[in-house]
Design a protein around this motif. Structure first.
Motif, mmCIF file in Angstrom:
data_model
loop_
_atom_site.group_PDB
_atom_site.id
_atom_site.type_symbol
_atom_site.label_atom_id
_atom_site.label_comp_id
_atom_site.label_asym_id
_atom_site.label_seq_id
_atom_site.Cartn_x
_atom_site.Cartn_y
_atom_site.Cartn_z
ATOM 1 N N LYS A 149 -55.200 34.402 -60.713
ATOM 2 C CA LYS A 149 -54.637 33.252 -60.024
ATOM 3 C C LYS A 149 -54.068 33.675 -58.663
ATOM 4 O O LYS A 149 -53.570 34.792 -58.523
ATOM 5 N N PRO A 150 -54.116 32.773 -57.675
ATOM 6 C CA PRO A 150 -53.574 33.134 -56.361
ATOM 7 C C PRO A 150 -52.052 33.237 -56.401
ATOM 8 O O PRO A 150 -51.400 32.604 -57.247
ATOM 9 N N PRO A 151 -51.458 34.020 -55.510
ATOM 10 C CA PRO A 151 -50.005 34.078 -55.437
ATOM 11 C C PRO A 151 -49.427 32.721 -55.011
ATOM 12 O O PRO A 151 -50.054 31.983 -54.243
ATOM 13 N N TRP A 152 -48.264 32.407 -55.523
ATOM 14 C CA TRP A 152 -47.493 31.252 -55.052
ATOM 15 C C TRP A 152 -46.864 31.661 -53.723
ATOM 16 O O TRP A 152 -46.249 32.731 -53.623
ATOM 17 N N VAL A 153 -47.012 30.810 -52.709
ATOM 18 C CA VAL A 153 -46.503 31.153 -51.381
ATOM 19 C C VAL A 153 -45.415 30.155 -50.986
ATOM 20 O O VAL A 153 -45.624 28.934 -51.053
ATOM 21 N N GLY A 154 -44.257 30.672 -50.599
ATOM 22 C CA GLY A 154 -43.132 29.816 -50.243
ATOM 23 C C GLY A 154 -42.571 30.134 -48.871
ATOM 24 O O GLY A 154 -42.669 31.273 -48.399
ATOM 25 N N TYR A 155 -41.986 29.113 -48.253
ATOM 26 C CA TYR A 155 -41.423 29.264 -46.905
ATOM 27 C C TYR A 155 -40.119 28.495 -46.831
ATOM 28 O O TYR A 155 -40.066 27.294 -47.138
ATOM 29 N N LEU A 156 -39.050 29.181 -46.458
ATOM 30 C CA LEU A 156 -37.736 28.563 -46.301
ATOM 31 C C LEU A 156 -37.235 28.804 -44.890
ATOM 32 O O LEU A 156 -37.365 29.921 -44.364
ATOM 33 N N ARG A 172 -35.797 42.379 -63.106
ATOM 34 C CA ARG A 172 -35.259 42.416 -61.746
ATOM 35 C C ARG A 172 -36.070 43.323 -60.829
ATOM 36 O O ARG A 172 -36.226 43.046 -59.644
ATOM 37 N N ASP A 173 -36.593 44.382 -61.366
ATOM 38 C CA ASP A 173 -37.365 45.315 -60.538
ATOM 39 C C ASP A 173 -38.674 44.712 -60.032
ATOM 40 O O ASP A 173 -39.315 45.284 -59.146
ATOM 41 N N ASP A 174 -39.080 43.580 -60.600
ATOM 42 C CA ASP A 174 -40.310 42.921 -60.146
ATOM 43 C C ASP A 174 -40.097 42.076 -58.892
ATOM 44 O O ASP A 174 -41.069 41.598 -58.296
ATOM 45 N N VAL A 175 -38.846 41.857 -58.507
ATOM 46 C CA VAL A 175 -38.540 41.084 -57.302
ATOM 47 C C VAL A 175 -38.255 42.068 -56.174
ATOM 48 O O VAL A 175 -37.236 42.756 -56.172
ATOM 49 N N LEU A 176 -39.165 42.127 -55.223
ATOM 50 C CA LEU A 176 -39.133 43.167 -54.198
ATOM 51 C C LEU A 176 -38.654 42.608 -52.860
ATOM 52 O O LEU A 176 -38.930 41.462 -52.514
ATOM 53 N N HIS A 177 -37.943 43.458 -52.110
ATOM 54 C CA HIS A 177 -37.410 43.076 -50.816
ATOM 55 C C HIS A 177 -37.728 44.155 -49.785
ATOM 56 O O HIS A 177 -38.056 45.285 -50.119
ATOM 57 N N ASP A 178 -37.600 43.767 -48.525
ATOM 58 C CA ASP A 178 -37.705 44.703 -47.405
ATOM 59 C C ASP A 178 -39.035 45.469 -47.476
ATOM 60 O O ASP A 178 -40.075 44.869 -47.716
ATOM 61 N N HIS A 179 -39.005 46.780 -47.273
ATOM 62 C CA HIS A 179 -40.263 47.540 -47.219
ATOM 63 C C HIS A 179 -41.010 47.507 -48.546
ATOM 64 O O HIS A 179 -42.243 47.628 -48.570
ATOM 65 N N ASP A 180 -40.294 47.344 -49.644
ATOM 66 C CA ASP A 180 -40.957 47.293 -50.947
ATOM 67 C C ASP A 180 -41.790 46.025 -51.114
ATOM 68 O O ASP A 180 -42.661 45.972 -51.981
ATOM 69 N N ALA A 215 -45.097 35.241 -52.941
ATOM 70 C CA ALA A 215 -44.735 35.844 -51.659
ATOM 71 C C ALA A 215 -43.944 34.800 -50.876
ATOM 72 O O ALA A 215 -44.368 33.651 -50.775
ATOM 73 N N ILE A 216 -42.787 35.194 -50.354
ATOM 74 C CA ILE A 216 -41.859 34.230 -49.768
ATOM 75 C C ILE A 216 -41.334 34.747 -48.437
ATOM 76 O O ILE A 216 -40.984 35.929 -48.311
ATOM 77 N N GLU A 217 -41.256 33.841 -47.473
ATOM 78 C CA GLU A 217 -40.623 34.124 -46.192
ATOM 79 C C GLU A 217 -39.328 33.321 -46.086
ATOM 80 O O GLU A 217 -39.292 32.129 -46.412
ATOM 81 N N LEU A 218 -38.270 33.972 -45.604
ATOM 82 C CA LEU A 218 -36.967 33.342 -45.384
ATOM 83 C C LEU A 218 -36.629 33.474 -43.905
ATOM 84 O O LEU A 218 -36.385 34.577 -43.427
ATOM 85 N N ILE A 237 -39.673 38.421 -49.539
ATOM 86 C CA ILE A 237 -39.637 38.618 -50.991
ATOM 87 C C ILE A 237 -41.074 38.643 -51.503
ATOM 88 O O ILE A 237 -41.878 37.788 -51.148
ATOM 89 N N ALA A 238 -41.372 39.618 -52.334
ATOM 90 C CA ALA A 238 -42.646 39.644 -53.052
ATOM 91 C C ALA A 238 -42.338 39.807 -54.535
ATOM 92 O O ALA A 238 -41.512 40.643 -54.913
ATOM 93 N N VAL A 239 -42.974 39.010 -55.360
ATOM 94 C CA VAL A 239 -42.792 39.105 -56.809
ATOM 95 C C VAL A 239 -44.069 39.715 -57.382
ATOM 96 O O VAL A 239 -45.137 39.096 -57.340
#
Length: 247
Positions: free
Chosen positions: A139-146, A64-72, A98-101, A87-89
């Motif tokens: 490998k490149p990061p997986w990038v997601g957009y919701l 769980r600590d590998d899933v980062l939010h906000d400033h982290d 790396a994900i944008e919501l 979100i950054a994993v």
């Protein structure tokens, strides 16, 4: 996850309750979502989705600590020093995702234009950070957009566009803002700007009861989550296999 439809409904309901200042009631109710969502993260509108994504990754075996939010969730960029993602994993020093919501509930024209500029700019930036060795890993990061868009008369009605010089793309002619947002998500994936997108719409009335729609099945939250989880599982397995070989 066992019942993704209900989980997404909870996230949609939280979004509308937060907008309508009912967050305190939801936080104290018996229906508070599980996992990180039980803490309501920072109380932000899209935190239901952030918690849902985190829970799915943890169920897949990620700490769980590998899933980062906000400033982290701040990562280095190429055209700028850093970018704070929703979100950054980050697992064992590698950026797995790396994900944008994002959401739009009003001022659809201006807000959607801003979202387009952000989506293209941010995602090209992280790709270039990887390609140029700023994010140095195999490998490149997986990038997601919701994106979640309010469904009302303003967003669902056709919009006329001024064409003072050249003709616009036919798909945008008389398209609604919902149509435009759908096209954004489709084209981000088609052009390789992101790896996966999800597009949801919800009216406020139905949304307070967890109601939502997915205008394009290819942009469903389920598919988005499946793509993300599969990528993360593969990267974790690859790292473990490498460790086993090295041993």
């Amino acid at each position: 996850m066992a019942d993704i439809g209900n989980e997404v409904s909870d996230a949609v309901e939280w979004y509308w309750e937060t907008l309508s200042d009912q967050a305190d009631d939801q936080r104290d109710s018996d229906n508070t979502a599980r996992g990180r969502r039980a803490q309501v993260l920072g109380g932000a509108q899209m935190d239901g989705f952030a918690g849902l994504i985190e829970d799915a990754l943890v169920e897949a075996g990620l700490p769980r600590d590998d899933v980062l939010h906000d400033h982290d969730a701040t990562l280095p960029g190429y055209f700028r020093a850093t970018k704070r993602w929703d979100i950054a994993v980050v697992h064992e020093g590698e950026v797995l995702a790396a994900i944008e919501l994002k959401s739009i509930a009003s001022s659809f024209g201006n807000n959607l234009n801003n979202r387009v500029e952000e989506a293209v700019g941010n995602n090209i930036d992280i790709h270039e950070a990887y390609e140029n060795g700023v994010i140095e890993q195999p490998k490149p990061p997986w990038v997601g957009y919701l994106i979640l868009m309010a469904d009302n008369e303003d967003s669902s009605s056709s919009v006329r566009v001024r064409e003072p010089n050249l003709d616009i793309d036919d798909e945008y002619r008389d398209a609604s803002y919902i149509d435009r947002a759908r096209l954004l998500c489709e084209r981000l994936v088609r052009q390789g700007v992101v790896d996966s997108t999800a597009f949801l719409t919800s009216g406020e009335g139905e949304g307070l009861d967890g109601g939502y729609d997915e205008p394009n099945p290819d942009l469903s939250f389920q598919r988005f989550l499946d793509d993300l989880v599969a990528h993360v599982e593969t990267q974790i397995d690859n790292k473990q296999t490498k460790l086993d070989v090295d041993d």
